[in-house]
Design an enzyme around this catalytic site. Structure first.
Site, PDB file in Angstrom:
ATOM      1  N   SER A  91       0.812  -1.218   0.000  1.00 39.46           N
ATOM      2  CA  SER A  91       0.000   0.000   0.000  1.00 39.46           C
ATOM      3  C   SER A  91       0.842   1.262   0.000  1.00 39.46           C
ATOM      4  O   SER A  91       0.411   2.295  -0.524  1.00 39.46           O
ATOM      5  CB  SER A  91      -0.941   0.004   1.213  1.00 39.46           C
ATOM      6  N   THR A 144      -1.554   4.680   3.148  1.00 39.73           N
ATOM      7  CA  THR A 144      -2.113   5.530   2.094  1.00 39.73           C
ATOM      8  C   THR A 144      -2.183   6.994   2.508  1.00 39.73           C
ATOM      9  O   THR A 144      -1.634   7.858   1.813  1.00 39.73           O
ATOM     10  CB  THR A 144      -3.484   5.006   1.634  1.00 39.73           C
ATOM     11  N   GLU A 260     -10.087   7.555   1.627  1.00 33.02           N
ATOM     12  CA  GLU A 260      -9.721   6.147   1.480  1.00 33.02           C
ATOM     13  C   GLU A 260     -10.697   5.237   2.208  1.00 33.02           C
ATOM     14  O   GLU A 260     -10.913   5.373   3.411  1.00 33.02           O
ATOM     15  CB  GLU A 260      -8.321   5.871   2.022  1.00 33.02           C
ATOM     16  N   HIS A 308      -4.132  -1.517  -5.257  1.00 33.44           N
ATOM     17  CA  HIS A 308      -3.820  -2.910  -5.602  1.00 33.44           C
ATOM     18  C   HIS A 308      -5.068  -3.731  -5.303  1.00 33.44           C
ATOM     19  O   HIS A 308      -6.060  -3.193  -4.799  1.00 33.44           O
ATOM     20  CB  HIS A 308      -2.647  -3.439  -4.761  1.00 33.44           C
ATOM     21  N   HIS A 421      -1.464  -9.368  -1.081  1.00 37.24           N
ATOM     22  CA  HIS A 421      -1.849  -8.628  -2.277  1.00 37.24           C
ATOM     23  C   HIS A 421      -1.615  -9.459  -3.526  1.00 37.24           C
ATOM     24  O   HIS A 421      -0.902 -10.464  -3.501  1.00 37.24           O
ATOM     25  CB  HIS A 421      -1.031  -7.340  -2.390  1.00 37.24           C
TER      26      HIS A 421
END
Length: 458
Positions: A91, A144, A260, A308, A421
């Site tokens: 991230s 983030t 976010e 992602h 991920h």
């Protein structure tokens, strides 16, 4: 090369072909957006968009209704980090690509591969005189938001990142999310420091209704990340926080805001489809509100993407050509909340029916009873493959949590390939002023660089 023939060109063509009643109308396109809102659905790969469409579907109609994601889809984006980190981003690197237009190593917070700070779109916006805000469902110093607000060699330096927010307090007008653990510490009380610097501070959602519009705002609503949307006192807390932020940020020179939906990613890491759909619902509600905002403020751009995809989620599993979201629609508690309640009481049909909002079979009840006893006898049990699992978590609760998710996955036919991920491309959505700039297949760095161009400088 990214395709530039998109929504605006199409709308002009359609306008030209329209009937004579509209020939006297004029389309006014702002030279640059006054307000720019970047939205990140953390971990929100394509499967989450499809899952939400079917989750949101009204089963009483033959049509599968379109969602806000379907209405605003404009392209796809690749997500790979700098070569040193291979093809699968974390991230921090993903957010740095989106905030600064730079590929970097996994773990970097707005730093390049040489560990030098890189300029972010939030910083440029502030230098241009715009107001700036950040609204997240994680802790506000998570990867983030930090990649838009700070610079650090390692995303795990949470205290350093939080400290840097105080050092650079003039860069932000609104900061909303979780994070008491990092702001109210034994060694430093950052909340008090923010107050001394002129910030107003709130720590419950209701207080957002009474904040002053002429003072910067810090709001922290949880120790770390916020509770799951299914469990929180406000199931639409992202929408609630965003609504307040919009009111706070409006100004003559406009604003930049990062939003976010942090915990879509956490649902993926935990392989928790029920929690993930709760987070997607909160995000969808927020985007629907932003659609209305843009309708009233056409000089606003909203661009939405993911950093992602997480979990390798599939809709359909175990060799069956089916996916059954009806189970998820009825749920009002997250699987971890259900596990916590079952930990404190005997596992009965009545209790589980209340917690799950559907009746369990005898075999499912037996599985939960067995997992409770298994957890008591296996203190090392943890969520294998999930880097966010708490290794010190109560083994019984963890055993219950794992098998509650297994029950839901089996009923819905949801599959997972990892607790981490993946490298798949992610969708891009945009609406409002200059949204056509994001049409087509792009790289994640293209998104930031397009925003820089709309801000007129880098």
């Amino acid at each position: 090369m990214k395709c530039k023939i998109g929504l605006l060109s199409l709308s002009l063509i359609l306008f030209g072909c329209n009937d004579q009643q509209q020939t006297n109308q004029t389309i006014v396109v702002p030279e640059k957006p006054k307000n720019i809102i970047m939205v990140v659905g953390d971990g929100m790969g394509p499967a989450y968009i499809s899952a939400y469409r079917y989750f949101n579907d009204d089963p009483n109609t033959a049509e599968i209704e379109k969602t806000v994601f379907d209405r605003t889809l404009v392209g796809m984006s690749s997500t790979y980090p700098a070569p040193v980190s291979g093809y699968v981003t974390d991230s921090a690197a993903g957010a740095t690509a989106l905030s600064a237009g730079v590929k970097t190593y996994n773990g970097a917070i707005a730093m390049d591969v040489n560990k030098q700070p890189v300029t972010t779109v939030l910083e440029v916006s502030k230098r241009l005189g715009k107001k700036t805000g950040v609204v997240v469902t994680s802790q506000v110093n998570h990867a983030t938001p930090a990649s838009f607000m700070s610079h650090n060699e390692a995303r795990g330096n949470y205290d350093e990142i939080a400290d840097s927010y105080v050092d650079n307090y003039q860069m932000y007008d609104v900061v909303l999310g979780g994070g008491w653990k990092f702001f109210l510490r034994d060694d430093r009380d950052l909340v008090s420091e923010f107050k001394e610097l002129g910030y107003q501070y709130v720590d419950d959602y209701a207080a957002l209704n009474n904040v002053a519009k002429d003072k910067p705002l810090l709001g922290l609503f949880a120790d770390v990340g916020l509770p799951w949307a299914l469990d929180d006192t406000d199931a639409n807390r992202l929408k609630t926080m965003t609504s307040t932020a919009l009111d706070q940020l409006e100004s003559d020179k406009g604003f930049f805001m990062l939003i976010e939906a942090s915990q879509v990613d956490w649902g993926g890491h935990s392989n928790d489809i029920a929690a993930a759909m709760g987070e997607m619902q909160d995000l969808a509600s927020t985007l629907e509100m932003l659609e209305e905002y843009v309708a009233q403020h056409p000089d606003t751009l909203v661009v939405v993407t993911a950093d992602h995809s997480t979990g390798g989620m599939t809709l359909g599993a175990n060799g069956k050509y089916e996916w059954k979201p009806e189970v998820l629609r009825s749920m009002t508690h997250s699987p971890i909340y259900i596990a916590e309640q079952l930990l404190k009481a005997d596992i009965t049909e009545a209790l589980t029916s209340d917690l799950f909002s559907f009746k369990l079979t005898e075999s499912e009840l037996s599985l939960l009873s067995f997992s409770k006893s298994m957890g008591e006898n296996n203190p090392q049990l943890s969520n294998e493959g999930n880097p966010y699992a708490d290794a010190s978590a109560d083994a019984v609760k963890q055993a219950l949590y794992v098998n509650i998710k297994h029950i839901i996955d089996a009923r819905t036919l949801t599959g997972w390939t990892t607790g981490a991920h993946t490298a798949v491309d992610v969708p891009v959505f945009a609406f409002g002023s200059h949204s056509e700039s994001f049409v087509g297949l792009s790289n994640n760095t293209d998104i930031a660089n397009t925003v820089f161009s709309l801000l007129e400088q880098k």
